[in-house]
Design a protein around this motif. Structure first.
Motif, PDB file in Angstrom:
ATOM      1  N   GLY A 118       0.845  -1.191   0.000  1.00 48.83           N
ATOM      2  CA  GLY A 118       0.000   0.000   0.000  1.00 48.83           C
ATOM      3  C   GLY A 118       0.874   1.232   0.000  1.00 48.83           C
ATOM      4  N   HIS A 119       0.707   2.106   1.031  1.00 49.00           N
ATOM      5  CA  HIS A 119       1.599   3.232   1.317  1.00 49.00           C
ATOM      6  C   HIS A 119       1.360   4.432   0.402  1.00 49.00           C
ATOM      7  CE1 HIS A 119       4.817   4.897   3.628  1.00 49.00           C
ATOM      8  NE2 HIS A 119       5.712   4.884   2.674  1.00 49.00           N
ATOM      9  N   ASP A 120       1.460   4.266  -0.917  1.00 52.66           N
ATOM     10  CA  ASP A 120       1.115   5.347  -1.845  1.00 52.66           C
ATOM     11  C   ASP A 120      -0.364   5.230  -2.187  1.00 52.66           C
ATOM     12  OD1 ASP A 120       3.148   7.246  -2.510  1.00 52.66           O
ATOM     13  OD2 ASP A 120       4.305   5.626  -3.417  1.00 52.66           O
ATOM     14  N   HIS A 121      -1.055   6.373  -2.225  1.00 56.51           N
ATOM     15  CA  HIS A 121      -2.517   6.372  -2.291  1.00 56.51           C
ATOM     16  C   HIS A 121      -3.028   6.354  -3.733  1.00 56.51           C
ATOM     17  CE1 HIS A 121      -2.153   8.471   1.869  1.00 56.51           C
ATOM     18  NE2 HIS A 121      -1.993   7.164   1.950  1.00 56.51           N
ATOM     19  N   ASN A 122      -2.774   5.259  -4.392  1.00 59.64           N
ATOM     20  CA  ASN A 122      -3.202   5.081  -5.775  1.00 59.64           C
ATOM     21  C   ASN A 122      -3.104   3.598  -6.112  1.00 59.64           C
ATOM     22  OD1 ASN A 122      -0.184   5.196  -6.072  1.00 59.64           O
ATOM     23  ND2 ASN A 122      -0.618   7.386  -5.855  1.00 59.64           N
ATOM     24  N   LEU A 123      -3.390   3.269  -7.364  1.00 60.73           N
ATOM     25  CA  LEU A 123      -3.271   1.890  -7.841  1.00 60.73           C
ATOM     26  C   LEU A 123      -2.171   1.835  -8.894  1.00 60.73           C
ATOM     27  CD1 LEU A 123      -7.082   1.129  -8.242  1.00 60.73           C
ATOM     28  CD2 LEU A 123      -5.584   0.365  -6.383  1.00 60.73           C
ATOM     29  N   GLN A 124      -1.214   0.926  -8.705  1.00 57.25           N
ATOM     30  CA  GLN A 124      -0.097   0.804  -9.633  1.00 57.25           C
ATOM     31  C   GLN A 124       0.258  -0.672  -9.804  1.00 57.25           C
ATOM     32  OE1 GLN A 124       3.255   3.641  -8.954  1.00 57.25           O
ATOM     33  NE2 GLN A 124       2.205   4.150  -7.043  1.00 57.25           N
ATOM     34  N   TYR A 125       0.682  -1.009 -11.031  1.00 59.01           N
ATOM     35  CA  TYR A 125       1.138  -2.374 -11.315  1.00 59.01           C
ATOM     36  C   TYR A 125       2.405  -2.307 -12.160  1.00 59.01           C
ATOM     37  CZ  TYR A 125       1.609  -6.784 -13.818  1.00 59.01           C
ATOM     38  OH  TYR A 125       2.125  -7.927 -14.377  1.00 59.01           O
ATOM     39  N   PHE A 126       3.413  -3.079 -11.736  1.00 60.92           N
ATOM     40  CA  PHE A 126       4.703  -3.145 -12.438  1.00 60.92           C
ATOM     41  C   PHE A 126       5.047  -4.612 -12.706  1.00 60.92           C
ATOM     42  CE2 PHE A 126       4.702   0.655  -9.896  1.00 60.92           C
ATOM     43  CZ  PHE A 126       5.396   1.616 -10.626  1.00 60.92           C
ATOM     44  N   GLN A 127       5.586  -4.872 -13.898  1.00 61.75           N
ATOM     45  CA  GLN A 127       6.198  -6.161 -14.218  1.00 61.75           C
ATOM     46  C   GLN A 127       7.704  -5.940 -14.248  1.00 61.75           C
ATOM     47  OE1 GLN A 127       4.786  -7.659 -17.971  1.00 61.75           O
ATOM     48  NE2 GLN A 127       3.158  -8.865 -17.035  1.00 61.75           N
ATOM     49  N   ARG A 128       8.428  -6.581 -13.324  1.00 60.61           N
ATOM     50  CA  ARG A 128       9.879  -6.385 -13.254  1.00 60.61           C
ATOM     51  C   ARG A 128      10.556  -7.725 -12.970  1.00 60.61           C
ATOM     52  NH1 ARG A 128      11.782  -2.677 -15.666  1.00 60.61           N
ATOM     53  NH2 ARG A 128      13.570  -2.480 -14.290  1.00 60.61           N
ATOM     54  N   HIS A 129      11.540  -8.056 -13.821  1.00 65.07           N
ATOM     55  CA  HIS A 129      12.361  -9.257 -13.617  1.00 65.07           C
ATOM     56  C   HIS A 129      11.498 -10.514 -13.465  1.00 65.07           C
ATOM     57  CE1 HIS A 129      16.110  -6.898 -13.102  1.00 65.07           C
ATOM     58  NE2 HIS A 129      15.299  -6.021 -12.531  1.00 65.07           N
ATOM     59  N   GLY A 130      10.418 -10.574 -14.219  1.00 67.27           N
ATOM     60  CA  GLY A 130       9.551 -11.741 -14.191  1.00 67.27           C
ATOM     61  C   GLY A 130       8.562 -11.771 -13.048  1.00 67.27           C
ATOM     62  N   GLY A 131       8.637 -10.794 -12.128  1.00 68.71           N
ATOM     63  CA  GLY A 131       7.718 -10.729 -11.001  1.00 68.71           C
ATOM     64  C   GLY A 131       6.679  -9.645 -11.177  1.00 68.71           C
ATOM     65  N   HIS A 132       5.724  -9.611 -10.265  1.00 72.02           N
ATOM     66  CA  HIS A 132       4.607  -8.672 -10.341  1.00 72.02           C
ATOM     67  C   HIS A 132       4.570  -7.848  -9.048  1.00 72.02           C
ATOM     68  CE1 HIS A 132       3.274 -11.126 -13.739  1.00 72.02           C
ATOM     69  NE2 HIS A 132       3.485 -12.175 -12.958  1.00 72.02           N
ATOM     70  N   TYR A 133       4.546  -6.530  -9.203  1.00 76.30           N
ATOM     71  CA  TYR A 133       4.639  -5.622  -8.061  1.00 76.30           C
ATOM     72  C   TYR A 133       3.440  -4.678  -8.070  1.00 76.30           C
ATOM     73  CZ  TYR A 133       9.296  -7.538  -7.783  1.00 76.30           C
ATOM     74  OH  TYR A 133      10.354  -8.414  -7.669  1.00 76.30           O
ATOM     75  N   LEU A 134       2.652  -4.741  -6.985  1.00 77.75           N
ATOM     76  CA  LEU A 134       1.411  -3.980  -6.892  1.00 77.75           C
ATOM     77  C   LEU A 134       1.517  -2.912  -5.818  1.00 77.75           C
ATOM     78  CD1 LEU A 134      -1.120  -6.969  -6.825  1.00 77.75           C
ATOM     79  CD2 LEU A 134      -0.215  -5.798  -8.838  1.00 77.75           C
ATOM     80  N   VAL A 135       0.886  -1.777  -6.085  1.00 81.17           N
ATOM     81  CA  VAL A 135       0.620  -0.759  -5.078  1.00 81.17           C
ATOM     82  C   VAL A 135      -0.890  -0.590  -5.047  1.00 81.17           C
ATOM     83  CG1 VAL A 135       1.016   1.601  -4.296  1.00 81.17           C
ATOM     84  CG2 VAL A 135       2.806   0.401  -5.578  1.00 81.17           C
ATOM     85  N   SER A 136      -1.491  -0.959  -3.913  1.00 81.63           N
ATOM     86  CA  SER A 136      -2.956  -0.911  -3.778  1.00 81.63           C
ATOM     87  C   SER A 136      -3.277  -0.119  -2.517  1.00 81.63           C
ATOM     88  CB  SER A 136      -3.523  -2.330  -3.713  1.00 81.63           C
ATOM     89  OG  SER A 136      -4.934  -2.314  -3.740  1.00 81.63           O
ATOM     90  N   GLY A 137      -2.942   1.186  -2.547  1.00 82.15           N
ATOM     91  CA  GLY A 137      -3.009   2.004  -1.341  1.00 82.15           C
ATOM     92  C   GLY A 137      -4.067   3.084  -1.337  1.00 82.15           C
ATOM     93  N   SER A 138      -5.101   2.931  -2.157  1.00 83.39           N
ATOM     94  CA  SER A 138      -6.123   3.977  -2.230  1.00 83.39           C
ATOM     95  C   SER A 138      -7.429   3.522  -1.594  1.00 83.39           C
ATOM     96  CB  SER A 138      -6.349   4.406  -3.683  1.00 83.39           C
ATOM     97  OG  SER A 138      -6.614   3.297  -4.520  1.00 83.39           O
ATOM     98  N   GLY A 139      -7.307   2.906  -0.405  1.00 87.16           N
ATOM     99  CA  GLY A 139      -8.483   2.427   0.291  1.00 87.16           C
ATOM    100  C   GLY A 139      -9.341   3.516   0.885  1.00 87.16           C
ATOM    101  N   SER A 140      -8.769   4.703   1.118  1.00 88.26           N
ATOM    102  CA  SER A 140      -9.566   5.807   1.662  1.00 88.26           C
ATOM    103  C   SER A 140      -9.079   7.179   1.212  1.00 88.26           C
ATOM    104  CB  SER A 140      -9.568   5.757   3.196  1.00 88.26           C
ATOM    105  OG  SER A 140      -8.257   5.874   3.721  1.00 88.26           O
ATOM    106  N   LYS A 141      -7.945   7.228   0.491  1.00 86.89           N
ATOM    107  CA  LYS A 141      -7.392   8.494   0.013  1.00 86.89           C
ATOM    108  C   LYS A 141      -6.813   8.299  -1.381  1.00 86.89           C
ATOM    109  CE  LYS A 141      -5.828  10.235   4.545  1.00 86.89           C
ATOM    110  NZ  LYS A 141      -4.669  10.819   5.260  1.00 86.89           N
ATOM    111  N   THR A 142      -6.641   9.406  -2.100  1.00 90.17           N
ATOM    112  CA  THR A 142      -5.947   9.343  -3.386  1.00 90.17           C
ATOM    113  C   THR A 142      -4.875  10.414  -3.429  1.00 90.17           C
ATOM    114  OG1 THR A 142      -7.497  10.852  -4.491  1.00 90.17           O
ATOM    115  CG2 THR A 142      -7.978   8.486  -4.617  1.00 90.17           C
TER     116      THR A 142
END
Length: 406
Positions: free
Chosen positions: A313-337
């Motif tokens: 979470g931590h950052d207040h938005n939704l982000q998806y990254f594909q890096r080095h064969g892995g998947h990295y999500l930011v899902s931090g907009s549960g109450s703020k943007t």
């Protein structure tokens, strides 16, 4: 020309160039802010829908819900309620930290305790309706924003969860660094790591700072036969504030990074704060030495295990990254943007409230976005198995093609 005149002329040029750059940035941001961005490689995402049958297991990744409405009509919690009804017991909700704004769970006699309880009760009340598993992590705000007495705040929150939602898992227990594991379904393993432990000041559980990464490597090695989701509060890739990305407005009104209404114009001087947070960093930023060391060690492990999903979470938005064969999500907009910059290494970003869902089918894993107020899904993607890469077609010279019989 006197030296003073030359200096004044050069300063004027520098100021003019900076203002033109800020104006250009501002106009660019106005065009794409709050609109979903999808990288060109995934422009055809809508043409490949997820399977129609029910998944083996579903995971909702809800980060930073600490400021949900206490009136019972919070838009994100309403979406979560719909997700719960569709999922039933074959699912897990993971709360990715920053569960209570602004400073976690204060002492019972603290002036902010009633507000903290009201917000947390709204969240726990929504989770209490779920038939599946619930997992909660601690974030920097839950540790009193990283202050030296933060462990006490974290322990009070964990005790509150045990009292009001005893079926939930608060992981790792007692603020330990982890990692800890939880089997979600056949072939689906959750690994939780307490990233705040590495950046936290003051008292905290005693542990070797390097040992958790050795344990994580052993866990991932022993579970190559499973699909693994690693959850922590802090992102490892981010196009937003904690990744050193700022708006043009924040260069001119730098205090708005602390309070959205603090419109005190500080041109030129204001650019020093974004520069500082990008290069040196506050304790919650990727650039900060403690965060940077933790991130480097964690990525050194994860990069060796393709197809692992890391959610934060931590950052207040939704982000998806594909890096080095892995998947990295930011899902931090549960109450703020908050602002997120498009492009770069990101495959998808959106400045919008909501959360990601992972749908685990017997032989596939799908990422989906769930957002209040959107009639259709703004992004989904099959993460596993990864789509095959089409071989590049090389045009041969005409004579060579004729010689080869083409």
């Amino acid at each position: 020309m006197p030296a003073s005149s030359v200096f004044a002329y050069a300063l004027a040029l520098a100021v003019g160039a900076l203002l033109l750059w800020l104006l250009r940035r501002y106009l660019q941001e106005r065009r794409y802010r709050r609109r979903p961005y999808v990288a060109p490689a995934h422009n055809n995402w809508a043409a490949a829908p997820p399977p129609q049958e029910a998944p083996l297991h579903r995971v909702a990744l809800l980060g930073d819900p600490g400021a949900v409405a206490t009136s019972g009509s919070d838009p994100v919690l309403n979406v979560l309620a719909s997700w719960q009804a569709q999922t039933g017991p074959a699912g897990t909700i993971i709360i990715l930290g920053d569960n209570i704004y602004p400073v976690g769970m204060p002492a019972p006699d603290h002036a902010k305790r009633p507000q903290a309880e009201a917000r947390f009760d709204a969240l726990l009340g929504a989770l209490n309706q779920f038939q599946g598993q619930v997992v909660l992590l601690g974030g920097n705000h839950d540790w009193n924003k990283g202050r030296p007495d933060g462990w006490e705040y974290l322990q009070r929150q964990e005790a509150y969860v045990k009292q009001h939602l005893p079926t939930a898992h608060f992981l790792p227990v007692n603020g330990a660094p982890g990692p800890v594991t939880l089997q979600l379904a056949a072939g689906v393993l959750l690994v939780v790591i307490n990233t705040q432990w590495w950046v936290q000041r003051g008292p905290k559980p005693v542990a070797d700072a390097k040992e958790p990464f050795r344990q994580l490597r052993s866990i991932l090695e022993a579970n190559r036969h499973q699909r693994v989701l690693v959850a922590g509060h802090h992102p490892l890739y981010s196009n937003a504030l904690h990744g050193g990305k700022f708006t043009a407005k924040q260069h001119v009104f730098p205090l708005t990074t602390v309070h959205k209404q603090a419109y005190v114009p500080l041109p030129l001087i204001g650019s020093l704060l974004p520069l500082y947070r990008k290069l040196v960093g506050a304790a919650e930023d990727m650039a900060h030495p403690r965060y940077r060391k933790m991130r480097r060690r964690l990525l050194r492990v994860l990069h060796d295990f393709p197809d692992v999903v890391y959610a934060a979470g931590h950052d207040h938005n939704l982000q998806y990254f594909q890096r080095h064969g892995g998947h990295y999500l930011v899902s931090g907009s549960g109450s703020k943007t908050a602002f997120v910059q498009k492009g770069g290494q990101a495959s998808f970003v959106h400045e919008h409230t909501g959360f990601f869902s992972l749908d685990f089918y017997p032989h596939q894993t799908w990422l989906r976005t769930l957002e209040p107020g959107t009639e259709t899904e703004v992004f989904h993607l099959r993460l596993y198995p990864r789509p095959a890469v089409e071989p590049a077609v090389v045009a041969l010279p005409k004579r060579l093609e004729q010689f080869l019989g083409g």
